[in-house]
Design a protein around this motif. Structure first.
Motif, PDB file in Angstrom:
ATOM      1  N   GLY A  61     -67.855  -2.929  50.083  1.00 34.21           N
ATOM      2  CA  GLY A  61     -67.148  -3.415  51.257  1.00 34.21           C
ATOM      3  C   GLY A  61     -68.073  -3.762  52.395  1.00 34.21           C
ATOM      4  N   ARG A  62     -69.167  -3.028  52.515  1.00 34.63           N
ATOM      5  CA  ARG A  62     -70.136  -3.329  53.575  1.00 34.63           C
ATOM      6  C   ARG A  62     -70.998  -4.537  53.218  1.00 34.63           C
ATOM      7  NH1 ARG A  62     -70.137   2.445  53.975  1.00 34.63           N
ATOM      8  NH2 ARG A  62     -71.967   2.699  52.637  1.00 34.63           N
ATOM      9  N   GLU A  63     -71.304  -4.670  51.926  1.00 36.31           N
ATOM     10  CA  GLU A  63     -72.163  -5.770  51.486  1.00 36.31           C
ATOM     11  C   GLU A  63     -71.383  -7.067  51.260  1.00 36.31           C
ATOM     12  OE1 GLU A  63     -75.454  -6.607  47.955  1.00 36.31           O
ATOM     13  OE2 GLU A  63     -75.020  -4.577  48.664  1.00 36.31           O
ATOM     14  N   ARG A  64     -70.157  -6.928  50.768  1.00 37.27           N
ATOM     15  CA  ARG A  64     -69.331  -8.093  50.470  1.00 37.27           C
ATOM     16  C   ARG A  64     -67.926  -7.881  51.038  1.00 37.27           C
ATOM     17  NH1 ARG A  64     -70.411 -11.516  46.213  1.00 37.27           N
ATOM     18  NH2 ARG A  64     -68.516 -12.525  46.996  1.00 37.27           N
ATOM     19  N   PRO A  65     -67.775  -7.977  52.354  1.00 41.08           N
ATOM     20  CA  PRO A  65     -66.451  -7.747  52.945  1.00 41.08           C
ATOM     21  C   PRO A  65     -65.410  -8.785  52.544  1.00 41.08           C
ATOM     22  CG  PRO A  65     -67.995  -8.587  54.586  1.00 41.08           C
ATOM     23  CD  PRO A  65     -68.804  -8.259  53.371  1.00 41.08           C
ATOM     24  N   ASP A  66     -65.859  -9.871  51.924  1.00 43.13           N
ATOM     25  CA  ASP A  66     -64.926 -10.907  51.469  1.00 43.13           C
ATOM     26  C   ASP A  66     -64.248 -10.559  50.155  1.00 43.13           C
ATOM     27  OD1 ASP A  66     -67.664 -11.248  50.459  1.00 43.13           O
ATOM     28  OD2 ASP A  66     -66.809 -12.910  49.303  1.00 43.13           O
ATOM     29  N   VAL A  67     -64.658  -9.441  49.522  1.00 46.59           N
ATOM     30  CA  VAL A  67     -64.147  -9.084  48.193  1.00 46.59           C
ATOM     31  C   VAL A  67     -63.122  -7.955  48.304  1.00 46.59           C
ATOM     32  CG1 VAL A  67     -64.751  -8.163  45.922  1.00 46.59           C
ATOM     33  CG2 VAL A  67     -66.267  -9.808  47.044  1.00 46.59           C
ATOM     34  N   ALA A  68     -61.972  -8.167  47.696  1.00 43.70           N
ATOM     35  CA  ALA A  68     -60.970  -7.113  47.562  1.00 43.70           C
ATOM     36  C   ALA A  68     -61.080  -6.511  46.162  1.00 43.70           C
ATOM     37  CB  ALA A  68     -59.568  -7.682  47.768  1.00 43.70           C
ATOM     38  N   VAL A  69     -61.062  -5.185  46.086  1.00 44.55           N
ATOM     39  CA  VAL A  69     -61.205  -4.488  44.799  1.00 44.55           C
ATOM     40  C   VAL A  69     -59.852  -3.933  44.384  1.00 44.55           C
ATOM     41  CG1 VAL A  69     -62.366  -2.648  43.539  1.00 44.55           C
ATOM     42  CG2 VAL A  69     -63.587  -3.894  45.345  1.00 44.55           C
ATOM     43  N   GLN A  70     -59.445  -4.231  43.159  1.00 46.53           N
ATOM     44  CA  GLN A  70     -58.204  -3.712  42.600  1.00 46.53           C
ATOM     45  C   GLN A  70     -58.535  -2.831  41.407  1.00 46.53           C
ATOM     46  OE1 GLN A  70     -55.742  -7.121  41.706  1.00 46.53           O
ATOM     47  NE2 GLN A  70     -55.143  -7.404  43.837  1.00 46.53           N
ATOM     48  N   VAL A  71     -58.222  -1.536  41.521  1.00 42.65           N
ATOM     49  CA  VAL A  71     -58.537  -0.571  40.465  1.00 42.65           C
ATOM     50  C   VAL A  71     -57.268  -0.222  39.699  1.00 42.65           C
ATOM     51  CG1 VAL A  71     -59.520   1.682  39.917  1.00 42.65           C
ATOM     52  CG2 VAL A  71     -60.389   0.385  41.887  1.00 42.65           C
TER      53      VAL A  71
END
Length: 236
Positions: A35-45
């Motif tokens: 999230g800090r490195e790629r704030p444009d990415v949403a993670v779905q687990v």
């Protein structure tokens, strides 16, 4: 400017595996790093049940006796528990392995996780998994006990329907219809003995074991790079 994107994570786990608890904490740390490195990415687990010993007797077995039989001696058990506890400490966890009395049958517990997912989605399932891990590994409760499971469900707001049995019957391990499907390309990998925890990032990058957050972050970034390459080729 980067366009928002989504990284999918399939996380295979069993509630009797301390490495799965440690792996979950490491995954959460890795997601925070991403999230800090790629704030444009949403993670779905998506947490996927993978009972390691589905034929465990419904009432479970004495915890220490089970591990002595499995590892060969009390000394081997002590060494393994010291290894697990040290790894857990690195993840910010203090396990109560010395207080656990029962090695449980986890089929009903996995069923509750599925119910939580059906009722309220992936976040609710993850919260219930946390609750069950906490009760078993940190509070030494028997998560094969229907009373404990009902308490955990109530804590997480999961409504247990009347048709869920009060306790697993002797043939419960033969009736897995309520468990998430293990079909698809990932099944041969798991069946080959890699075990759990096992993570699949964006369907392309696989990581087995309770790897540290940095290793999981690397796998996530690799999966995102491959997804970007595929998208570039598709629009070329």
């Amino acid at each position: 400017m980067n366009h928002p994107s989504t990284l999918s994570v399939e996380a295979y786990f069993d509630l009797i595996c301390p490495w799965c608890l440690i792996g979950k904490k490491h995954l959460e740390s890795a997601i925070a790093l991403l999230g800090r490195e790629r704030p444009d990415v949403a993670v779905q687990v998506e947490w996927r049940s993978y009972p390691l010993i589905p034929a465990m007797p419904p009432a479970g077995l004495p915890y220490r006796d089970f591990y002595v039989a499995r590892l060969g001696s009390p000394q081997a058990v002590a060494a393994r528990q010291a290894q697990v506890c040290a790894a857990a400490q690195d993840a910010g966890l203090t396990l109560a392995l010395d207080r656990i009395e029962t090695f449980p049958n986890t089929l009903l517990a996995h069923r509750l996780v599925r119910l939580a997912r059906q009722q309220a989605g992936a976040d609710a399932a993850a919260a219930l998994i946390d609750e069950l891990f906490t009760r078993y590994f940190l509070r030494a409760e028997n998560i094969g006990d229907p009373r404990v499971l009902r308490q955990a469900a109530a804590t997480c707001g999961v409504a247990i329907p009347d048709q869920v049995p009060a306790q697993p019957d002797a043939d419960a391990h033969r009736d897995l219809d309520w468990l998430p499907s293990l079909g698809g390309p990932q099944e041969p990998v798991l069946r080959a003995g890699l075990g759990v925890p096992h993570f699949i990032f964006d369907g392309t990058r696989r990581v087995s074991g309770a790897r540290p957050p940095a290793a999981l972050l690397e796998a996530m970034l690799h999966a995102l790079a491959r997804a970007k390459q595929r998208a570039t080729r598709a629009t070329a």
